[in-house]
Design a protein around this motif. Structure first.
Motif, PDB file in Angstrom:
ATOM      1  N   LEU A  84       0.830  -1.210   0.000  1.00  0.00           N
ATOM      2  CA  LEU A  84       0.000   0.000   0.000  1.00  0.00           C
ATOM      3  C   LEU A  84       0.866   1.263   0.000  1.00  0.00           C
ATOM      4  O   LEU A  84       0.597   2.217  -0.732  1.00  0.00           O
ATOM      5  CB  LEU A  84      -0.936  -0.008   1.226  1.00  0.00           C
ATOM      6  N   GLU A  85       1.929   1.241   0.809  1.00  0.00           N
ATOM      7  CA  GLU A  85       2.808   2.425   0.873  1.00  0.00           C
ATOM      8  C   GLU A  85       3.511   2.654  -0.465  1.00  0.00           C
ATOM      9  O   GLU A  85       3.691   3.791  -0.901  1.00  0.00           O
ATOM     10  CB  GLU A  85       3.846   2.252   1.985  1.00  0.00           C
ATOM     11  N   ASN A  86       3.924   1.546  -1.096  1.00  0.00           N
ATOM     12  CA  ASN A  86       4.568   1.663  -2.407  1.00  0.00           C
ATOM     13  C   ASN A  86       3.654   2.387  -3.383  1.00  0.00           C
ATOM     14  O   ASN A  86       4.076   3.317  -4.074  1.00  0.00           O
ATOM     15  CB  ASN A  86       4.864   0.260  -2.958  1.00  0.00           C
ATOM     16  N   VAL A  87       2.405   1.941  -3.444  1.00  0.00           N
ATOM     17  CA  VAL A  87       1.482   2.515  -4.424  1.00  0.00           C
ATOM     18  C   VAL A  87       1.082   3.935  -4.009  1.00  0.00           C
ATOM     19  O   VAL A  87       0.921   4.821  -4.857  1.00  0.00           O
ATOM     20  CB  VAL A  87       0.244   1.599  -4.606  1.00  0.00           C
ATOM     21  N   THR A  88       0.991   4.159  -2.698  1.00  0.00           N
ATOM     22  CA  THR A  88       0.696   5.508  -2.204  1.00  0.00           C
ATOM     23  C   THR A  88       1.776   6.490  -2.654  1.00  0.00           C
ATOM     24  O   THR A  88       1.484   7.629  -3.038  1.00  0.00           O
ATOM     25  CB  THR A  88       0.600   5.512  -0.655  1.00  0.00           C
ATOM     26  N   THR A  89       3.029   6.038  -2.632  1.00  0.00           N
ATOM     27  CA  THR A  89       4.137   6.908  -3.065  1.00  0.00           C
ATOM     28  C   THR A  89       3.913   7.352  -4.508  1.00  0.00           C
ATOM     29  O   THR A  89       4.146   8.517  -4.854  1.00  0.00           O
ATOM     30  CB  THR A  89       5.480   6.179  -2.927  1.00  0.00           C
TER      31      THR A  89
ATOM     32  N   PHE B 244      -8.055  -2.563  -8.382  1.00  0.00           N
ATOM     33  CA  PHE B 244      -8.053  -2.763  -9.834  1.00  0.00           C
ATOM     34  C   PHE B 244      -7.034  -3.834 -10.250  1.00  0.00           C
ATOM     35  O   PHE B 244      -7.323  -4.701 -11.066  1.00  0.00           O
ATOM     36  CB  PHE B 244      -7.738  -1.420 -10.514  1.00  0.00           C
ATOM     37  N   SER B 245      -5.844  -3.774  -9.638  1.00  0.00           N
ATOM     38  CA  SER B 245      -4.790  -4.695 -10.070  1.00  0.00           C
ATOM     39  C   SER B 245      -4.825  -6.028  -9.328  1.00  0.00           C
ATOM     40  O   SER B 245      -4.038  -6.931  -9.614  1.00  0.00           O
ATOM     41  CB  SER B 245      -3.411  -4.044  -9.899  1.00  0.00           C
ATOM     42  N   GLY B 246      -5.738  -6.167  -8.370  1.00  0.00           N
ATOM     43  CA  GLY B 246      -5.902  -7.453  -7.685  1.00  0.00           C
ATOM     44  C   GLY B 246      -4.907  -7.697  -6.561  1.00  0.00           C
ATOM     45  O   GLY B 246      -4.687  -8.830  -6.156  1.00  0.00           O
ATOM     46  N   LEU B 247      -4.307  -6.628  -6.049  1.00  0.00           N
ATOM     47  CA  LEU B 247      -3.316  -6.806  -4.967  1.00  0.00           C
ATOM     48  C   LEU B 247      -3.834  -6.325  -3.608  1.00  0.00           C
ATOM     49  O   LEU B 247      -3.085  -6.295  -2.636  1.00  0.00           O
ATOM     50  CB  LEU B 247      -2.029  -6.035  -5.289  1.00  0.00           C
ATOM     51  N   MET B 248      -5.120  -5.965  -3.566  1.00  0.00           N
ATOM     52  CA  MET B 248      -5.666  -5.358  -2.352  1.00  0.00           C
ATOM     53  C   MET B 248      -5.474  -6.260  -1.130  1.00  0.00           C
ATOM     54  O   MET B 248      -5.163  -5.776  -0.044  1.00  0.00           O
ATOM     55  CB  MET B 248      -7.151  -5.065  -2.575  1.00  0.00           C
ATOM     56  N   GLU B 249      -5.640  -7.568  -1.334  1.00  0.00           N
ATOM     57  CA  GLU B 249      -5.524  -8.483  -0.188  1.00  0.00           C
ATOM     58  C   GLU B 249      -4.108  -8.506   0.391  1.00  0.00           C
ATOM     59  O   GLU B 249      -3.906  -8.922   1.519  1.00  0.00           O
ATOM     60  CB  GLU B 249      -5.888  -9.903  -0.617  1.00  0.00           C
ATOM     61  N   LYS B 250      -3.136  -8.104  -0.407  1.00  0.00           N
ATOM     62  CA  LYS B 250      -1.744  -8.156   0.053  1.00  0.00           C
ATOM     63  C   LYS B 250      -1.216  -6.769   0.380  1.00  0.00           C
ATOM     64  O   LYS B 250      -0.006  -6.554   0.383  1.00  0.00           O
ATOM     65  CB  LYS B 250      -0.883  -8.807  -1.017  1.00  0.00           C
ATOM     66  N   LYS B 251      -2.106  -5.839   0.674  1.00  0.00           N
ATOM     67  CA  LYS B 251      -1.666  -4.447   0.831  1.00  0.00           C
ATOM     68  C   LYS B 251      -0.723  -4.240   2.014  1.00  0.00           C
ATOM     69  O   LYS B 251       0.032  -3.280   2.034  1.00  0.00           O
ATOM     70  CB  LYS B 251      -2.858  -3.496   0.912  1.00  0.00           C
TER      71      LYS B 251
ATOM     72  N   LEU C 276       5.160  -6.573   2.791  1.00  0.00           N
ATOM     73  CA  LEU C 276       6.303  -5.762   2.377  1.00  0.00           C
ATOM     74  C   LEU C 276       6.623  -6.082   0.919  1.00  0.00           C
ATOM     75  O   LEU C 276       6.350  -7.199   0.450  1.00  0.00           O
ATOM     76  CB  LEU C 276       7.529  -6.081   3.224  1.00  0.00           C
ATOM     77  N   GLY C 277       7.222  -5.129   0.240  1.00  0.00           N
ATOM     78  CA  GLY C 277       7.606  -5.333  -1.163  1.00  0.00           C
ATOM     79  C   GLY C 277       8.441  -6.584  -1.338  1.00  0.00           C
ATOM     80  O   GLY C 277       8.298  -7.328  -2.321  1.00  0.00           O
ATOM     81  N   THR C 278       9.295  -6.866  -0.355  1.00  0.00           N
ATOM     82  CA  THR C 278      10.211  -8.008  -0.465  1.00  0.00           C
ATOM     83  C   THR C 278       9.504  -9.346  -0.242  1.00  0.00           C
ATOM     84  O   THR C 278      10.057 -10.397  -0.547  1.00  0.00           O
ATOM     85  CB  THR C 278      11.336  -7.894   0.579  1.00  0.00           C
ATOM     86  N   GLU C 279       8.300  -9.313   0.345  1.00  0.00           N
ATOM     87  CA  GLU C 279       7.630 -10.570   0.678  1.00  0.00           C
ATOM     88  C   GLU C 279       6.773 -11.115  -0.467  1.00  0.00           C
ATOM     89  O   GLU C 279       6.128 -12.141  -0.317  1.00  0.00           O
ATOM     90  CB  GLU C 279       6.723 -10.348   1.912  1.00  0.00           C
ATOM     91  N   LEU C 280       6.767 -10.422  -1.583  1.00  0.00           N
ATOM     92  CA  LEU C 280       5.886 -10.824  -2.684  1.00  0.00           C
ATOM     93  C   LEU C 280       6.579 -11.789  -3.637  1.00  0.00           C
ATOM     94  O   LEU C 280       7.807 -11.825  -3.730  1.00  0.00           O
ATOM     95  CB  LEU C 280       5.461  -9.586  -3.479  1.00  0.00           C
ATOM     96  N   THR C 281       5.767 -12.576  -4.347  1.00  0.00           N
ATOM     97  CA  THR C 281       6.316 -13.424  -5.421  1.00  0.00           C
ATOM     98  C   THR C 281       6.707 -12.502  -6.572  1.00  0.00           C
ATOM     99  O   THR C 281       6.285 -11.348  -6.625  1.00  0.00           O
ATOM    100  CB  THR C 281       5.251 -14.403  -5.941  1.00  0.00           C
ATOM    101  N   ILE C 282       7.468 -13.047  -7.500  1.00  0.00           N
ATOM    102  CA  ILE C 282       7.919 -12.219  -8.619  1.00  0.00           C
ATOM    103  C   ILE C 282       6.726 -11.677  -9.412  1.00  0.00           C
ATOM    104  O   ILE C 282       6.713 -10.519  -9.839  1.00  0.00           O
ATOM    105  CB  ILE C 282       8.928 -12.989  -9.521  1.00  0.00           C
ATOM    106  N   ALA C 283       5.683 -12.514  -9.561  1.00  0.00           N
ATOM    107  CA  ALA C 283       4.502 -12.064 -10.317  1.00  0.00           C
ATOM    108  C   ALA C 283       3.813 -10.906  -9.611  1.00  0.00           C
ATOM    109  O   ALA C 283       3.427  -9.915 -10.248  1.00  0.00           O
ATOM    110  CB  ALA C 283       3.534 -13.232 -10.492  1.00  0.00           C
ATOM    111  N   ASP C 284       3.678 -11.031  -8.288  1.00  0.00           N
ATOM    112  CA  ASP C 284       3.037  -9.953  -7.528  1.00  0.00           C
ATOM    113  C   ASP C 284       3.897  -8.699  -7.507  1.00  0.00           C
ATOM    114  O   ASP C 284       3.388  -7.574  -7.522  1.00  0.00           O
ATOM    115  CB  ASP C 284       2.731 -10.421  -6.098  1.00  0.00           C
TER     116      ASP C 284
END
Lengths: 246, 321
Positions: free
Chosen positions: A99-104, A126-133, A136-144
């Motif tokens: 969320l902070e990433n996108v807020t920036t 819209f992009s389907g990432l709301m559940e993972k808001k 942390l950026g580092t905790e995501l899979t490469i696709a996410d």
């Protein structure tokens, strides 16, 4: 009425010492189109991306965005006028949550963080990432991570979105998700330019394809025109893709 | 690193209550002196944190801003009889201007290269002051004795006023840091810290925001410099412009947790008392054992908790959620 194209690249040449990475490249992208730039490694695709988005200054040639020349603009200014991009190697802010990433990104058009956060949540839905808001950026899979990077770019509310290999290295299911996302982005009125190696995606999403080799544009046309062109098939795509466009 | 703001706030409230009550309970001036140094270094570390912790600009030249603050107010007081409070503002502005002047040409330097440039900057400032006769050169400046009082920023009979003044300075620095960290500027600083490329594609004018970080940080550091001059009443390049002071500020921030509002305060709360107490109790023996203890602690923290002590709280906060 002669409407200006969304993006016009006119005779762009970029040298790195003795190496010519882009040689007199011309092409235009109309508003609402999805255009793919393809070519083998070292063809100059990313350099062209960097020239358009203000990371490199071309040695010759001009770049226009809706008729306004932006050739010498800095990268942040390019973003401010409405061109957003992603990187070949995914870059997100690792110590921030999704969320902070996108807020920036959204803060480009808002002064108050609260308002930017609302916009960011809209983009994440819209992009389907709301559940993972809260991840942390580092905790995501490469696709996410790639989706996050696209979301960050979208949060700047661009008119032109430039994606540098956003579909590379994804599984079939993930690829489907990214293709659908890009299609919905276009539906929302954003013009899209992609640099891509994944021909499956290029064939499906592109209105037109520009082919680069050794820094020069060697062909431009519909996906079918490009993949049925014997020269392109032999030199850049390989025979196996011939089947895709039967 | 996501630090829940509420926990930082609650920690801050408890710590503030303890800090206000401390000199009323502990009358020993040595301990009061340690607390004053703790607040002063914490102020500088919070100032450094805005630049180093949030914007990723690892400065080893922070002492230059501290020194410029100390020298500006002292020089103005001695030569023009300018009130130290006005001198404090002049020193802050002077440090911010010098920071911008050095920050602009360094705006494309990243990581280690920026750190090296700041070491050079600090040393250049020290060398200049060491040879600049108008400001006392190596002999330094002795401040004139003025009447005791808040207006003159000078107290002879008690350390208590100094204690509360530097506590207020620390609170100002913390408030600025908190406001920065929760604002657009804070988000942009963190983007710049991650990578200039990421920041630029999000529309951040990297040069401008880096300058802002330097200027805010320089102003707050210079405030601490003026405080030091008014507290000790004597300054020279070896006391306010020495590289080890810069290093200590960085260590305090890193130990406590750079990139969090309260981290540098925790770092200062651990390091300054240890540094002072070991120096006073053990340093006179000439064995260097105070430095050994100091070094050991820093090594342990670096190895086992590289995100700093505040990282422990932040980790717990995230796990709880």
């Amino acid at each position: 009425m002669n409407k200006e194209p969304c993006l016009r690249v006119q005779g762009v040449t970029k040298h790195f010492g003795g190496l010519t990475a882009n040689d007199n490249v011309d092409f235009a992208v109309e508003e609402g189109e999805i255009v793919s730039i393809i070519g083998p490694n070292g063809a100059g695709k990313s350099t062209l991306f960097n020239c358009i988005t203000g990371f490199y200054k071309p040695n010759r040639g001009k770049i226009f965005f809706f008729g306004k020349e932006i050739t010498r603009y800095r990268a942040d200014r390019v973003c401010k006028i409405g061109i957003a991009r992603t990187f070949q190697v995914v870059q997100v802010i690792s110590d921030m949550t999704v969320l902070e990433n996108v807020t920036t990104g959204a803060l480009l058009h808002y002064t108050k963080v609260g308002r930017a956060r609302e916009k960011a949540e809209e983009v994440l839905t819209f992009s389907g990432l709301m559940e993972k808001k809260h991840f942390l950026g580092t905790e995501l899979t490469i696709a996410d991570k790639k989706k996050l990077e696209v979301s960050m770019a979208l949060a700047t509310q661009p008119r032109l979105l430039m994606l540098d290999e956003s579909m590379a290295g994804l599984t079939v299911v993930e690829l489907r998700g990214m293709i659908d996302l890009i299609k919905s982005i276009r539906k929302n009125g954003v013009t899209v330019v992609v640099v891509e190696h994944v021909m499956e995606a290029v064939m499906e999403i592109s209105d037109r394809v520009v082919v680069l080799n050794s820094g020069k544009k060697i062909m431009e046309g519909t996906p079918t025109d490009v993949v049925t062109n014997p020269e392109v098939i032999q030199a850049y795509l390989g025979d196996k893709y011939h089947a895709v466009c039967k | 690193m996501k630090v829940p703001v509420f926990s930082q706030k609650s920690f801050g409230v408890v710590a503030l209550a303890a800090a206000v009550a401390f000199p009323l309970v502990v009358g020993n001036t040595f301990f009061q002196h340690i607390m004053i140094l703790f607040f002063m270094f914490a102020t500088m570390a919070v100032a450094w944190n805005i630049m180093g912790g949030y914007a990723g600009m690892f400065s080893f030249g922070q002492v230059a801003f501290f020194g410029i603050g100390a020298y500006t107010s002292s020089f103005l007081l001695i030569t023009c009889h300018v009130n130290p409070w006005l001198g404090l503002i002049a020193g802050g502005l002077g440090a911010a201007i010098v920071g911008a002047a050095i920050g602009y040409p360094c705006s494309n330097l990243r990581g280690h290269y920026f750190a090296i440039a700041t070491i050079a900057f600090g040393e250049i400032v020290r060398t200049c002051f060491n040879n600049w006769k108008m400001v006392g050169a190596a002999e330094g400046l002795s401040l004139p004795m003025l009447d005791e009082g808040l207006l003159n920023f000078m107290f002879h009979s008690s350390k208590l006023p100094y204690y509360y003044i530097i506590l207020v300075f620390l609170l100002i620095a913390l408030a600025v840091c908190y406001l920065v960290s929760t604002s657009k500027m804070g988000y942009y600083f963190r983007a710049i810290k991650e990578s200039h490329d990421v920041a630029e594609v999000l529309g951040v004018n990297v040069v401008w925001y880096r300058l802002m970080a330097v200027m805010v940080s320089a102003f707050l550091s210079a405030m601490a410099g003026t405080f030091y001059a008014q507290y000790v009443l004597y300054i020279d390049p070896d006391s306010v412009l020495l590289l080890p002071i810069s290093i200590q500020i960085v260590l305090i921030s890193m130990l406590g947790g750079a990139g969090s509002v309260m981290g540098p305060v925790i770092g200062a709360a651990i390091l300054i008392p240890i540094s002072e107490i070991t120096r006073v109790w053990l340093g006179s023996k000439g064995t260097g054992i105070d430095m050994l203890i100091y070094g050991f602690l820093i090594t342990m923290i670096s190895v086992y908790q590289p995100r700093g002590v505040w990282g422990l709280f932040a980790g717990a906060g995230r796990r709880a959620r």
